[in-house]
Design an enzyme around this catalytic site. Sequence first.
Site: not given
Ligand code: PNS
Length: 157
Positions: A17, A41, A90, A127
């Site tokens: 990150h 989560k 990644r 993570s």
């Molecule tokens: O670190 P992560 O868990 O891969 O992050 C995922 C994240 C936070 C980027 C994604 O879950 C997100 O954007 N969540 C907010 C809800 C949202 O906007 N959902 C629609 C995305 S297409």
Amino acid sequence: MTVAVVPGSFDPPTLGHVDVIGRAVDVFDQVIIAVVENPSKSALFTVEERTSMLEEICGEWGNTTVDHFNGLLVDFARLKEADVIVKGLRAVSDFEYELQMAQMNHHLSTVHTVFLPTSPEHAYLSSSLVKEVGRFGGSLDGLVSPVVAAALKERFE
Ligand code: PNS
């Protein structure tokens, strides 16, 4: 001035990150690190703990701020008047899901997503794996910042 949002769960933040955030810092004028509050989560660290770790790690970069959001990322990006969402890649395996999210986010708003590749030495980092290593007492050297290693050690003691 270009403003980028780097979103994530950051539970906890890894050196992968930090690598992506550092690249965003190089490219954009202002970088907002956005910690998601995801009720679906179960997180090891609270949003406040994750925010505080990121503030400590990224404090050296003057053009970063750490914030948190719930709901849609595009709504947060709009609220902050961000120009782009930055996501780290990644490996090719990340691309399919990230592309889908980028396309959905662009459908919901007109925000663009920029993908930045991580360094190869961080390609295997996640993570969840870091938490597993920490839970069973493995070495966290080269995986997370000292502040995160200390927090993991304390959480699993
Ligand atoms: O670190 P992560 O868990 O891969 O992050 C995922 C994240 C936070 C980027 C994604 O879950 C997100 O954007 N969540 C907010 C809800 C949202 O906007 N959902 C629609 C995305 S297409």
